[in-house]
Design a protein around this motif. Structure first.
Motif, PDB file in Angstrom:
ATOM      1  N   ASP A 273       5.561 -11.777   5.999  1.00 57.09           N
ATOM      2  CA  ASP A 273       4.228 -12.379   6.146  1.00 57.09           C
ATOM      3  C   ASP A 273       3.164 -11.397   5.657  1.00 57.09           C
ATOM      4  N   PHE A 274       2.746 -11.586   4.421  1.00 59.14           N
ATOM      5  CA  PHE A 274       1.782 -10.664   3.823  1.00 59.14           C
ATOM      6  C   PHE A 274       0.333 -11.112   4.048  1.00 59.14           C
ATOM      7  N   THR A 275       0.151 -12.143   4.874  1.00 57.34           N
ATOM      8  CA  THR A 275      -1.215 -12.589   5.153  1.00 57.34           C
ATOM      9  C   THR A 275      -1.909 -11.692   6.168  1.00 57.34           C
ATOM     10  N   ARG A 276      -1.141 -10.883   6.867  1.00 56.65           N
ATOM     11  CA  ARG A 276      -1.734  -9.987   7.856  1.00 56.65           C
ATOM     12  C   ARG A 276      -0.837  -8.774   8.075  1.00 56.65           C
ATOM     13  N   ASP A 277      -1.424  -7.746   8.673  1.00 54.05           N
ATOM     14  CA  ASP A 277      -0.650  -6.566   9.048  1.00 54.05           C
ATOM     15  C   ASP A 277      -0.312  -6.645  10.533  1.00 54.05           C
ATOM     16  N   PHE A 278       0.905  -6.249  10.863  1.00 55.04           N
ATOM     17  CA  PHE A 278       1.373  -6.310  12.249  1.00 55.04           C
ATOM     18  C   PHE A 278       1.416  -4.931  12.907  1.00 55.04           C
ATOM     19  N   ARG A 279       1.136  -3.917  12.121  1.00 55.98           N
ATOM     20  CA  ARG A 279       1.144  -2.543  12.619  1.00 55.98           C
ATOM     21  C   ARG A 279      -0.179  -1.879  12.253  1.00 55.98           C
ATOM     22  N   ALA A 280      -0.365  -0.648  12.720  1.00 52.59           N
ATOM     23  CA  ALA A 280      -1.590   0.092  12.409  1.00 52.59           C
ATOM     24  C   ALA A 280      -1.553   0.686  11.011  1.00 52.59           C
ATOM     25  N   ILE A 281      -0.430   0.536  10.325  1.00 48.31           N
ATOM     26  CA  ILE A 281      -0.356   0.850   8.893  1.00 48.31           C
ATOM     27  C   ILE A 281      -0.001  -0.440   8.156  1.00 48.31           C
ATOM     28  N   SER A 282      -0.334  -0.479   6.870  1.00 50.51           N
ATOM     29  CA  SER A 282      -0.217  -1.725   6.107  1.00 50.51           C
ATOM     30  C   SER A 282       1.212  -1.958   5.621  1.00 50.51           C
ATOM     31  N   HIS A 283       1.448  -3.183   5.131  1.00 55.53           N
ATOM     32  CA  HIS A 283       2.756  -3.483   4.523  1.00 55.53           C
ATOM     33  C   HIS A 283       3.103  -2.466   3.425  1.00 55.53           C
ATOM     34  N   PRO A 284       2.194  -2.194   2.478  1.00 53.27           N
ATOM     35  CA  PRO A 284       2.568  -1.218   1.430  1.00 53.27           C
ATOM     36  C   PRO A 284       2.873   0.165   1.996  1.00 53.27           C
ATOM     37  N   GLN A 285       2.121   0.583   2.993  1.00 53.33           N
ATOM     38  CA  GLN A 285       2.409   1.894   3.595  1.00 53.33           C
ATOM     39  C   GLN A 285       3.780   1.892   4.276  1.00 53.33           C
ATOM     40  N   ILE A 286       4.084   0.820   4.968  1.00 53.17           N
ATOM     41  CA  ILE A 286       5.381   0.718   5.645  1.00 53.17           C
ATOM     42  C   ILE A 286       6.513   0.770   4.625  1.00 53.17           C
ATOM     43  N   GLU A 287       6.410  -0.040   3.577  1.00 52.50           N
ATOM     44  CA  GLU A 287       7.504  -0.102   2.608  1.00 52.50           C
ATOM     45  C   GLU A 287       7.632   1.194   1.815  1.00 52.50           C
ATOM     46  N   MET A 288       6.497   1.861   1.588  1.00 52.60           N
ATOM     47  CA  MET A 288       6.570   3.163   0.914  1.00 52.60           C
ATOM     48  C   MET A 288       7.343   4.163   1.773  1.00 52.60           C
ATOM     49  N   LEU A 289       7.049   4.182   3.065  1.00 53.57           N
ATOM     50  CA  LEU A 289       7.777   5.084   3.966  1.00 53.57           C
ATOM     51  C   LEU A 289       9.258   4.730   4.021  1.00 53.57           C
ATOM     52  N   ALA A 290       9.557   3.445   4.099  1.00 55.32           N
ATOM     53  CA  ALA A 290      10.956   3.015   4.145  1.00 55.32           C
ATOM     54  C   ALA A 290      11.697   3.469   2.891  1.00 55.32           C
ATOM     55  N   ALA A 291      11.062   3.297   1.745  1.00 57.09           N
ATOM     56  CA  ALA A 291      11.700   3.699   0.490  1.00 57.09           C
ATOM     57  C   ALA A 291      11.896   5.210   0.433  1.00 57.09           C
ATOM     58  N   ARG A 292      10.912   5.948   0.927  1.00 61.12           N
ATOM     59  CA  ARG A 292      11.032   7.413   0.908  1.00 61.12           C
ATOM     60  C   ARG A 292      12.214   7.880   1.773  1.00 61.12           C
ATOM     61  N   VAL A 293      12.314   7.330   2.959  1.00 63.89           N
ATOM     62  CA  VAL A 293      13.404   7.744   3.847  1.00 63.89           C
ATOM     63  C   VAL A 293      14.759   7.350   3.241  1.00 63.89           C
ATOM     64  N   ALA A 294      14.811   6.166   2.650  1.00 69.33           N
ATOM     65  CA  ALA A 294      16.053   5.737   1.999  1.00 69.33           C
ATOM     66  C   ALA A 294      16.418   6.711   0.875  1.00 69.33           C
ATOM     67  N   ALA A 295      15.427   7.131   0.103  1.00 67.97           N
ATOM     68  CA  ALA A 295      15.694   8.076  -0.985  1.00 67.97           C
ATOM     69  C   ALA A 295      16.143   9.432  -0.435  1.00 67.97           C
ATOM     70  N   LEU A 296      15.470   9.903   0.603  1.00 77.14           N
ATOM     71  CA  LEU A 296      15.848  11.188   1.202  1.00 77.14           C
ATOM     72  C   LEU A 296      17.289  11.156   1.709  1.00 77.14           C
ATOM     73  N   ASN A 297      17.692  10.018   2.239  1.00 73.04           N
ATOM     74  CA  ASN A 297      19.050   9.895   2.780  1.00 73.04           C
ATOM     75  C   ASN A 297      20.044   9.378   1.753  1.00 73.04           C
ATOM     76  N   GLN A 298      19.572   9.220   0.488  1.00 70.36           N
ATOM     77  CA  GLN A 298      20.448   8.770  -0.611  1.00 70.36           C
ATOM     78  C   GLN A 298      21.141   7.458  -0.264  1.00 70.36           C
ATOM     79  N   CYS A 299      20.375   6.542   0.315  1.00 68.24           N
ATOM     80  CA  CYS A 299      20.922   5.243   0.704  1.00 68.24           C
ATOM     81  C   CYS A 299      20.739   4.259  -0.437  1.00 68.24           C
ATOM     82  N   GLU A 300      21.831   3.710  -0.943  1.00 71.16           N
ATOM     83  CA  GLU A 300      21.736   2.830  -2.100  1.00 71.16           C
ATOM     84  C   GLU A 300      21.425   1.394  -1.694  1.00 71.16           C
ATOM     85  N   TYR A 301      21.607   1.046  -0.423  1.00 75.66           N
ATOM     86  CA  TYR A 301      21.342  -0.336  -0.016  1.00 75.66           C
ATOM     87  C   TYR A 301      19.833  -0.588  -0.032  1.00 75.66           C
TER      88      TYR A 301
END
Lengths: 95, 242
Positions: free
Chosen positions: B214-242
């Protein structure tokens, strides 16, 4: 090397440094990164960032420890940039 | 520090659930897995493997707390310290050493709950929680009747194969569980209680599926792009291919 300058996400530099520090599990570096993030955001943002980082520090291990494949549709949608980013080379490094 | 109530409740529930009687493991066994997860960070063999071109190049024995079987220790340490290089051959060696698939899935869930809560508390500047007390009781050893092989190394239970005697691991009516059965949902579903243990913790930390889309609103104190950027960074740090 600064790879965060042009990602177009607010406070990207501070958020990514926070993620790097927390995943490294180093208390001192993490405290510094937390302070830097708090200086440009607020406590609620820092807490929610910590929660996302922590959650993904767990879920990535589930994916890799259970060998689940990417869904076919997602693999097709992301094929070009998975090649560009080198993600498709990762399975070669698994033992 | 003011935390979201759902975030704190989820972490409190997940942490104490580690000590509860499991499906394939006792409470004492589950607490020992959490303790070993923390201890893995001080293991010299894991440190050597982590920096080696191949983990097979570093030989020796894990430095463990001595409460778990050798296959359990190997699983806990590798998942905690080098998860991005885990492969099918490694999992087959665990099986050969006597690891049951169901017990392995439950082990994975405890490792990741421990990692997630410890990481969160470190990140926000809180001390690690003391290990929960182990509760008495024998594991139920109940395998879902509808479980089928795949999509990962173990069998899984898809939403379509769930039976009435299975817990409502994908959806509740009314919610909050709204999990549609992506492969990442299925990963722990061979042990439904373990799947719920993880996802009931993870969604308040990240977002539920409907919130994520649901990109019509943010559900956290950080935005969707900030959340997904963090998720991608952690995945990269942990070398997770999924």
């Amino acid at each position: 090397m600064d790879t965060t300058a042009h990602v177009g996400v607010a406070h990207a530099r501070e958020l990514l440094a926070f993620a790097d520090a927390a995943v490294s599990f180093d208390p001192e570096t993490t405290a510094q990164a937390r302070d830097a993030l708090l200086a440009c955001t607020d406590e609620a943002a820092m807490i929610d960032a910590a929660a996302v980082i922590a959650g993904f520090n767990g879920i990535t291990r589930i994916a890799d420890a259970t060998g689940i494949p990417l869904e076919d549709a997602k693999a097709a949608d992301t094929a070009s940039w998975r090649v560009a980013l080198g993600i498709d080379r990762m399975p070669a490094h698994k033992f | 520090m003011r935390m979201r109530a759902d975030l704190m409740q989820a972490q409190d529930a997940a942490w104490h659930a580690i000590g509860a009687q499991g499906t394939w493991r006792t409470g004492a066994d589950r607490v020992a897995i959490a303790a070993e997860t923390r201890h893995a960070l001080q293991c010299p063999l894991c440190a050597a493997r982590r920096t080696a071109l191949s983990p097979a190049m570093a030989e020796g024995e894990h430095t463990s707390l001595g409460q778990l079987a050798a296959a359990d220790v190997e699983a806990v340490h590798r998942i905690r310290t080098d998860s991005g290089r885990l492969g099918r051959a490694w999992f087959d060696r665990l099986r050969g050493a006597g690891m049951q698939d169901e017990a392995y899935v439950e082990l994975v869930s405890i490792v990741v709950v421990t990692v997630a809560i410890d990481t969160f508390r470190l990140a926000v500047g809180l001390d690690p929680l003391p290990l929960p007390a182990a509760q008495p009781g024998e594991p139920t050893r109940r395998r879902p009747r509808g479980a089928r092989p795949g999509p990962g190394w173990t069998a899984s239970l898809s939403p379509a194969d769930r039976c009435d005697d299975d817990p409502d691991l994908f959806r509740e009516h009314p919610g909050p569980r709204e999990r549609f059965g992506a492969n990442i949902h299925l990963a722990l579903s061979l042990v439904p209680e373990s799947m719920m243990h993880w996802w009931d913790l993870f969604e308040p930390m990240y977002q539920t599926g409907p919130q994520m889309r649901d990109f019509t609103r943010d559900f956290r104190a950080i935005s969707h792009p900030q959340i997904e950027m963090l998720a991608a960074r952690v995945a990269a740090l942990n070398q997770c291919e999924y």
